[in-house]
Enzyme design. Sequence first.
Site, PDB file in Angstrom:
ATOM      1  N   HIS A  15      43.085  42.564  44.426  1.00 15.76           N
ATOM      2  CA  HIS A  15      43.235  41.219  43.900  1.00 15.76           C
ATOM      3  C   HIS A  15      42.865  41.226  42.426  1.00 15.76           C
ATOM      4  O   HIS A  15      41.911  41.896  42.032  1.00 15.76           O
ATOM      5  CB  HIS A  15      42.313  40.269  44.676  1.00 15.76           C
ATOM      6  CG  HIS A  15      42.426  38.846  44.231  1.00 15.76           C
ATOM      7  ND1 HIS A  15      41.611  38.319  43.262  1.00 15.76           N
ATOM      8  CD2 HIS A  15      43.270  37.861  44.594  1.00 15.76           C
ATOM      9  CE1 HIS A  15      41.943  37.056  43.052  1.00 15.76           C
ATOM     10  NE2 HIS A  15      42.948  36.757  43.858  1.00 15.76           N
ATOM     11  N   ALA A  16      43.591  40.533  41.607  1.00 14.11           N
ATOM     12  CA  ALA A  16      43.326  40.336  40.184  1.00 14.11           C
ATOM     13  C   ALA A  16      43.013  41.640  39.449  1.00 14.11           C
ATOM     14  O   ALA A  16      43.878  42.469  39.256  1.00 14.11           O
ATOM     15  CB  ALA A  16      42.252  39.287  39.985  1.00 14.11           C
TER      16      ALA A  16
END
Length: 93
Positions: A15-16
């Site tokens: 994620h991210a």
Amino acid sequence: MAERRVNIGWAEGLHARPASLFVRAATASGIPVTIAKADGTPVNAASMLAVLGLGAKGGEEIVLASEAEGADAALDRLARLVAEGLEELPETV
């Protein structure tokens, strides 16, 4: 086809920031690489949207694969990045 199965070392999963690091490393490898959840459909590892779309969580197993020449070394580096949950790209990536 070369393949590596590895558990995601980042607590937040892909994620991210971890996804960004992974995509940059996959792109830098210079070969086409796919990533998939253990029983999922492979997607382009150099695509941020595709990697985020996997929804891969910390501790989940993913599969990295490539048919390109030199894939073993590239997949080893990517697998290490993912398994160890590195915060920066190693110089060897």
